[in-house]
Design an enzyme around this catalytic site. Sequence first.
Site, PDB file in Angstrom:
ATOM      1  N   HIS A 169     -14.311   5.667   4.976  1.00  0.00           N
ATOM      2  CA  HIS A 169     -15.761   5.486   5.042  1.00  0.00           C
ATOM      3  C   HIS A 169     -16.380   5.412   3.652  1.00  0.00           C
ATOM      4  O   HIS A 169     -17.221   4.549   3.381  1.00  0.00           O
ATOM      5  CB  HIS A 169     -16.386   6.642   5.824  1.00  0.00           C
ATOM      6  CG  HIS A 169     -17.882   6.593   5.884  1.00  0.00           C
ATOM      7  ND1 HIS A 169     -18.572   5.827   6.796  1.00  0.00           N
ATOM      8  CD2 HIS A 169     -18.831   7.206   5.136  1.00  0.00           C
ATOM      9  CE1 HIS A 169     -19.866   5.971   6.613  1.00  0.00           C
ATOM     10  NE2 HIS A 169     -20.058   6.795   5.606  1.00  0.00           N
ATOM     11  N   CYS A 191       0.801  -1.225   0.000  1.00  0.00           N
ATOM     12  CA  CYS A 191       0.000   0.000   0.000  1.00  0.00           C
ATOM     13  C   CYS A 191       0.835   1.276   0.000  1.00  0.00           C
ATOM     14  O   CYS A 191       0.299   2.357  -0.257  1.00  0.00           O
ATOM     15  CB  CYS A 191      -0.931   0.003   1.211  1.00  0.00           C
ATOM     16  SG  CYS A 191      -2.103  -1.378   1.220  1.00  0.00           S
ATOM     17  N   HIS A 228      12.585   1.100   5.103  1.00  0.00           N
ATOM     18  CA  HIS A 228      12.355  -0.327   4.835  1.00  0.00           C
ATOM     19  C   HIS A 228      12.813  -1.148   6.027  1.00  0.00           C
ATOM     20  O   HIS A 228      13.964  -1.044   6.458  1.00  0.00           O
ATOM     21  CB  HIS A 228      13.128  -0.750   3.582  1.00  0.00           C
ATOM     22  CG  HIS A 228      12.507  -1.910   2.857  1.00  0.00           C
ATOM     23  ND1 HIS A 228      12.215  -3.096   3.473  1.00  0.00           N
ATOM     24  CD2 HIS A 228      12.119  -2.049   1.564  1.00  0.00           C
ATOM     25  CE1 HIS A 228      11.685  -3.935   2.592  1.00  0.00           C
ATOM     26  NE2 HIS A 228      11.609  -3.317   1.425  1.00  0.00           N
ATOM     27  N   ASN A 278     -10.434   0.821   1.801  1.00  0.00           N
ATOM     28  CA  ASN A 278      -8.974   0.793   1.633  1.00  0.00           C
ATOM     29  C   ASN A 278      -8.680   0.579   0.146  1.00  0.00           C
ATOM     30  O   ASN A 278      -8.776  -0.537  -0.361  1.00  0.00           O
ATOM     31  CB  ASN A 278      -8.373  -0.327   2.481  1.00  0.00           C
ATOM     32  CG  ASN A 278      -6.853  -0.396   2.362  1.00  0.00           C
ATOM     33  OD1 ASN A 278      -6.251   0.249   1.513  1.00  0.00           O
ATOM     34  ND2 ASN A 278      -6.235  -1.204   3.221  1.00  0.00           N
ATOM     35  N   HIS A 328      -1.803  19.807   6.618  1.00  0.00           N
ATOM     36  CA  HIS A 328      -2.728  18.729   6.263  1.00  0.00           C
ATOM     37  C   HIS A 328      -1.994  17.384   6.307  1.00  0.00           C
ATOM     38  O   HIS A 328      -0.811  17.304   5.967  1.00  0.00           O
ATOM     39  CB  HIS A 328      -3.313  18.955   4.862  1.00  0.00           C
ATOM     40  CG  HIS A 328      -3.899  20.320   4.673  1.00  0.00           C
ATOM     41  ND1 HIS A 328      -5.120  20.677   5.203  1.00  0.00           N
ATOM     42  CD2 HIS A 328      -3.424  21.411   4.023  1.00  0.00           C
ATOM     43  CE1 HIS A 328      -5.371  21.932   4.888  1.00  0.00           C
ATOM     44  NE2 HIS A 328      -4.365  22.405   4.166  1.00  0.00           N
ATOM     45  N   HIS A 344      -2.542   6.950   5.106  1.00  0.00           N
ATOM     46  CA  HIS A 344      -3.097   5.830   4.356  1.00  0.00           C
ATOM     47  C   HIS A 344      -4.306   5.232   5.073  1.00  0.00           C
ATOM     48  O   HIS A 344      -4.231   4.862   6.241  1.00  0.00           O
ATOM     49  CB  HIS A 344      -2.022   4.761   4.155  1.00  0.00           C
ATOM     50  CG  HIS A 344      -2.558   3.434   3.713  1.00  0.00           C
ATOM     51  ND1 HIS A 344      -3.366   3.292   2.603  1.00  0.00           N
ATOM     52  CD2 HIS A 344      -2.416   2.180   4.235  1.00  0.00           C
ATOM     53  CE1 HIS A 344      -3.698   2.020   2.464  1.00  0.00           C
ATOM     54  NE2 HIS A 344      -3.136   1.330   3.435  1.00  0.00           N
TER      55      HIS A 344
END
Length: 490
Positions: free
Chosen positions: A418, A222, A301, A422, A385, A389
């Site tokens: 909502h 993702c 990572h 995802n 802002h 994710h």
Amino acid sequence: MAMEKGEKVAEKKSLKSSYHYLMTHLFTFCFVPLMAVIVIKASRLSPDEILQLWLQLQSHKVSVMVCVTLLVFGSTVYFLTRPRPVYLVDFACYRPPSHLKVQFDRFMKHSTLMGHFNESSLGFQRKILERSGLGEETYVPEAMQYIPPRPSMEAAREEAEQVMFGALDILFKNTNLNPNHIGVLVVNCSLFNPTPSLAAMIVNKYKLRGNIKSYNLGGMGCSAGVIAIDLAKDMLQVHRNTYAVVVSTENITQNWYFGNDKSMLIPNCLFRMGGAAVLLSNKGGDRRRAKYKLLHTVRTHRGADDTAFHCVYQKQDGVGKTGVSLSKDLMAIAGGALKANITTLGPLVLPISEQLLFFFTLVAKKLFNAKVKPYIPDFKLAFNHFCIHAGGRGVIDELERNLQLLPLHVEASRMTLHRFGNTSSSSIWYELAYTEAKGRMKKGNRVWQIAFGSGFKCNSSVWEAMKHVKPSPNSPWEDCIDKYPVQILA
């Protein structure tokens, strides 16, 4: 007693605000008086003193020439080697057609009629849905709407084309960009990697030029959307006067899990259909029309750690059915990855006042064994802002707590979860589109996009608004930005 406690909290906040103001303007406080002294001193020099100063400089002509030469040489090297600015001209998010919406009851009815899941698995899925933060209007691909489902290579290709081409069509229309002008193409999709690649599908569809630099990123989870931006940025440092397009998506059709391993059922409940296309440019002429300027990308990572490596893992269950398993240690591992990421990002974005507080707390703890809590930098001082994710309610809750954010700062993430679920690597773009649609993006505002992915990775990108940003035509939030009450965020 309560009043005394409130007064202490207010006093503490006031002292911290004064401290931040002092450190932020420290250079001004020192520089202005110094310049004033120099100007006053120079104004008191007589003509003879000025002439004497000039003669002294003439006597050191060689030294002056050497200094000027070094200054010119250094300036030339700096301007030739400094990174080229990368501008985000515009981006587009795909909103699937309404007939692909899936309500909870319909989801559970389909899961029951499939005949693959036992009672325990069905109960588990309903519980996950109810606690997930997803709404009743997320989207599932066409092939998964049937009973029984019809996953196939052809159906997966159709989903990929629908999402990628849908987002790109909107992007090209909004920017009036001729696809033949694209010099770099980066596509990321973690679980679906056909041959020819998704990037080749785009090249074929839009008849892109033969010397395009195309890349297809697979298996990176993702957070691959930020990795794709980072790769495009590097390519724009090498190739002058060109455009780069980044397409971020995930494919649901062939990656539905039909078994009863509960750790592998969670993605069925959370992942939904979606994708985004982003237009980047290194052309100076695009500065005026660009929405944002890329400031930083930071990638962390944790794959060297075995536990982190296996916490999001595609595998077969005991009866040979393939799915993606999510470990119970996922949130703890994500927290460690976040800490490593912000340790690198912090010095790049935080004001000096926050960096000093963090440094002195660290010194006190490490060198003097002082019993002090680790200082958590206030990233609200660096960013206006936050695009976190939308991996799930727990992910957003954890970052809100760890970074000490306010409900307003995570509103875009909760609303995206909502409304769209995802959508993997593209979720951070739906969130940015939400902020724009609310009219909150002002010139000079800074945006932090942060995402987690398998491997295990935590990646960040930082953008600065070049102007007061209005939502683009065909925004995914068009006609529904004010539809949902804020109460759903609780």
